[in-house]
Design a protein around this motif. Structure first.
Motif, PDB file in Angstrom:
ATOM      1  N   TRP A 436      39.575  63.498 -47.792  1.00 31.61           N
ATOM      2  CA  TRP A 436      40.152  64.185 -46.630  1.00 31.61           C
ATOM      3  C   TRP A 436      39.286  63.904 -45.418  1.00 31.61           C
ATOM      4  O   TRP A 436      38.107  64.252 -45.383  1.00 31.61           O
ATOM      5  CB  TRP A 436      40.241  65.695 -46.871  1.00 31.61           C
ATOM      6  N   PHE A 438      39.512  63.755 -40.902  1.00 29.83           N
ATOM      7  CA  PHE A 438      40.270  64.297 -39.778  1.00 29.83           C
ATOM      8  C   PHE A 438      40.081  63.409 -38.562  1.00 29.83           C
ATOM      9  O   PHE A 438      39.187  62.548 -38.516  1.00 29.83           O
ATOM     10  CB  PHE A 438      39.843  65.734 -39.474  1.00 29.83           C
ATOM     11  N   GLU A 439      40.908  63.600 -37.570  1.00 37.84           N
ATOM     12  CA  GLU A 439      40.840  62.785 -36.366  1.00 37.84           C
ATOM     13  C   GLU A 439      39.562  63.099 -35.603  1.00 37.84           C
ATOM     14  O   GLU A 439      39.325  64.232 -35.191  1.00 37.84           O
ATOM     15  CB  GLU A 439      42.068  63.034 -35.484  1.00 37.84           C
ATOM     16  N   ASN A 445      33.064  63.430 -38.886  1.00 37.45           N
ATOM     17  CA  ASN A 445      33.551  63.599 -40.250  1.00 37.45           C
ATOM     18  C   ASN A 445      32.415  63.820 -41.233  1.00 37.45           C
ATOM     19  O   ASN A 445      32.522  64.650 -42.145  1.00 37.45           O
ATOM     20  CB  ASN A 445      34.386  62.383 -40.660  1.00 37.45           C
ATOM     21  N   TYR A 448      30.936  67.428 -40.925  1.00 37.23           N
ATOM     22  CA  TYR A 448      31.922  68.508 -40.969  1.00 37.23           C
ATOM     23  C   TYR A 448      31.347  69.790 -41.566  1.00 37.23           C
ATOM     24  O   TYR A 448      31.609  70.890 -41.082  1.00 37.23           O
ATOM     25  CB  TYR A 448      33.142  68.060 -41.774  1.00 37.23           C
ATOM     26  N   ASP A 483      41.587  58.202 -37.450  1.00 37.80           N
ATOM     27  CA  ASP A 483      42.625  59.227 -37.492  1.00 37.80           C
ATOM     28  C   ASP A 483      42.506  60.023 -38.784  1.00 37.80           C
ATOM     29  O   ASP A 483      41.616  59.787 -39.604  1.00 37.80           O
ATOM     30  CB  ASP A 483      44.025  58.622 -37.350  1.00 37.80           C
ATOM     31  N   GLU A 484      43.422  60.968 -38.967  1.00 39.50           N
ATOM     32  CA  GLU A 484      43.315  61.856 -40.119  1.00 39.50           C
ATOM     33  C   GLU A 484      43.534  61.134 -41.446  1.00 39.50           C
ATOM     34  O   GLU A 484      43.151  61.646 -42.497  1.00 39.50           O
ATOM     35  CB  GLU A 484      44.304  63.019 -40.002  1.00 39.50           C
TER      36      GLU A 484
END
Length: 598
Positions: A436, A438-439, A445, A448, A483-484
């Protein structure tokens, strides 16, 4: 999924009152908005009476041979001032109503967002992501529109009806009686069609949620749909949901749309009666021409708000249906709250013990029964077994995504149920099969789980995860935007980023859920080395399907039907010739007999 509106009719009154109470924090502004509406309506209602007086002055002056145009001009100027002030009040009311509705929607979104954080995982297991997202986005937007219409058009319509009715009674009780004789019929039409339309609007909103869910699945799984040649099947499924949404919307709009022409017909019939009888009253000298002119104007003003209110009924019905769906989310049963005084282990070393743990997703279907095991600090526990054996469930219980139905789980002697979830999960790092991202930037990332991490900390985590090399080959290195979906990165590179994220959190316990199953052999070796480094000095739970990846585990736990079938080292389990040996043979024997799923 949401309840079928056909089986459980919507509670319009309760939901509507609760929706109005959502404006509670803005009571002063609501009061000002209503006051502006009252002033605006009062001024606009007085204008026809003034214009009727002007008509009488002109008629009387024409009959006497001289019209006092100066007086007529002064009266018309006064009427123009009233119209301008009324328009200014209406403009202010509209702006305030827009702000009020958006603030109410903002609060509902905040409540829904906070609620989702308190909901148990089982809530989302029973609903599609699109269904939940539709409630937080589409339904809240629909509520905002409804509140805005309520504060601008519907309230004004009600006040206009009251004001106009008072002026009509002042001018002629007889004509007023004729004007209102149609009201029972209008009320019957509004109530009857409204009750029929409300369940259809609830059905429409539910169908919209199903459609959104399918669209999300189509877009996120587009490559898989093409790969398996299911494009036509997906299109047919989309058409079915789209048709269902269309049918539900058509039924709802048709029922609410019938009301307006019925009201218009009754209004025109009423106007004809008043015009005829009013003319006779003027001829008999009981009313002046100005009075009948004002009364006819009031009749139009009386019918227009009624017709407009009914025309807005579909918006209100749809808004209340949306409110019910949002309130259902807000009222959903939450996970058990954290203890008021949560416990904390004196020292987190990573010793995990399951003590006679039982769990079941459904009361009649036990999954895990009387399971006991202990994982010592710095040891690696590998969990294998057929699909549905309870491997991932075991980890979910450790993370308190679910609560055991019996028994307890301890971390260094402390019952995790007595700890706060944030405290517990702060000691656990996870690397999952499905990465997983994310943008944002690569650095964002990785950081996080530790937003305060410095650039040096992020780079060290990248190096430890063996991701630093490929990151520096990207155009902007750690500042490269992704991107995500992690577009432009391979599956292995995305996995290395999640390992770097876990490195940065420095967890005491590590959970690896089949983290190498989606990468190629060469990348798997790289990921395996990174995960081996990550496991150093940590208690590790490794869920594996590839038995080659867990040969060095301190203990291998073989689960079958929610129980521990056997446990031991790789060599001992092979020598025992039990379930593990059969699973191993199924993977590594060139011509296995019927292999068991892993």
């Amino acid at each position: 999924m949401t309840a079928d509106p056909k089986q459980k009719p919507s509670d319009f009154r309760t939901s509507a009152l609760r929706l109005l109470r959502s404006l509670g924090p803005d009571r002063p502004t609501v009061a000002i908005c209503l006051a502006l509406s009252l002033v605006s309506v009062a001024l606009s209602v007085s204008v026809p009476m003034i214009l009727g007086h002007v008509t009488d002055l002109v008629v009387q002056g024409a009959g006497g041979g001289r019209v006092d145009f100066a007086q007529v001009g002064r009266i018309l100027l006064g009427a123009a001032v009233l119209v301008l002030v009324s328009a200014a009040c209406a403009l202010g009311r509209g702006r305030m109503a827009q702000a009020l509705s958006q603030r109410a929607a903002h609060r509902l979104r905040e409540q829904a967002s906070a609620k989702t954080a308190r909901l148990p995982l089982s809530y989302f297991d029973k609903r599609t992501r699109g269904e939940v997202l539709s409630r937080v986005t589409n339904d809240v937007d629909n509520i905002a529109l409804t509140l805005q219409q309520l504060l601008t058009k519907i309230v004004v319509s009600v006040l206009s009806v009251i004001g106009v009715l008072g002026m009509m009674l002042w001018l002629s009780p007889l004509l007023t009686l004729i004007a209102v004789v149609m009201l029972p019929l209008a009320a019957w039409a509004t109530t009857g069609f409204g009750k029929r339309a409300q369940p259809r609007f609830a059905e429409q909103q539910a169908a919209t949620g199903h459609l959104n869910s399918h669209i999300e699945e189509m877009y996120t799984g587009h490559d898989q749909i093409l790969l398996f040649g299911r494009a036509e099947h997906s299109k047919r499924a989309f058409d079915e949901r789209n048709d269902a949404q269309y049918a539900a919307g058509h039924r709802a709009q048709f029922l609410s749309g019938v009301i307006e022409p019925v009201m218009a017909f009754l209004g025109h019939l009423n106007f004809v009666l008043i015009a005829v009888i009013g003319g006779l009253r003027v001829a008999a000298g009981a009313m002046s021409i100005g009075d009948i002119q004002a009364f006819i104007t009031y009749t139009l003003q009386f019918n227009n708000p009624l017709t407009q209110s009914v025309a807005l009924a579909n918006i209100v019905q749809s808004g209340v249906a949306s409110a019910e769906r949002v309130f259902e989310l807000l009222d959903a049963e939450e996970q058990e709250p954290d203890p008021l005084t949560p416990a904390r282990p004196q020292q987190v070393r990573g010793r995990v013990a399951f003590e006679r743990v039982a769990f079941r997703y459904e009361a009649a279907k036990p999954l895990i029964e009387d399971l006991s095991l202990t994982v010592e600090p710095n040891h690696t526990l590998a969990i294998v077994g057929p699909t549905g054996a309870g491997k991932t469930t075991l980890v979910n219980l450790l993370l308190r995504f679910y609560e055991p139905t019996a028994g307890r789980i301890t971390l260094d002697g402390t019952d995790i149920a007595s700890m706060s979830r944030a405290e517990l999960r702060g000691h656990i790092g996870m690397v999952l099969q499905d990465t997983w991202l994310f943008e944002g930037t690569i650095a964002d990332n990785i950081a996080y789980g530790v937003p305060s991490a410095s650039q040096d900390d992020i780079v060290r985590a990248g190096r430890a995860a063996r991701a630093d090399h490929f990151i520096r080959t990207l155009p902007d290195g750690y500042d490269t935007l992704i991107d995500e979906d992690g577009g432009g990165l391979s599956a292995g590179e995305r996995q290395l980023l999640t390992i770097a994220r876990a490195f940065l959190t420095e967890p005491s316990i590590l959970v690896l859920d089949e983290a190498t199953s989606s990468v190629d052999t060469r990348t798997e070796a790289l990921v395996q080395r990174a995960m081996a480094d990550l496991r150093q000095g940590r208690t590790s739970f490794v869920i594996a399907h590839r038995l080659s990846t867990i040969r060095d585990a301190d203990t291998i736990l073989v689960m079958e039907d929610g129980r521990i079938a056997e446990q031991g080292t790789h060599r001992r389990l092979l020598a025992a010739g039990g379930v593990y040996a059969r699973l191993h043979a199924a993977q590594f024997t060139s011509a296995p007999t019927t292999p068991e799923p892993v």
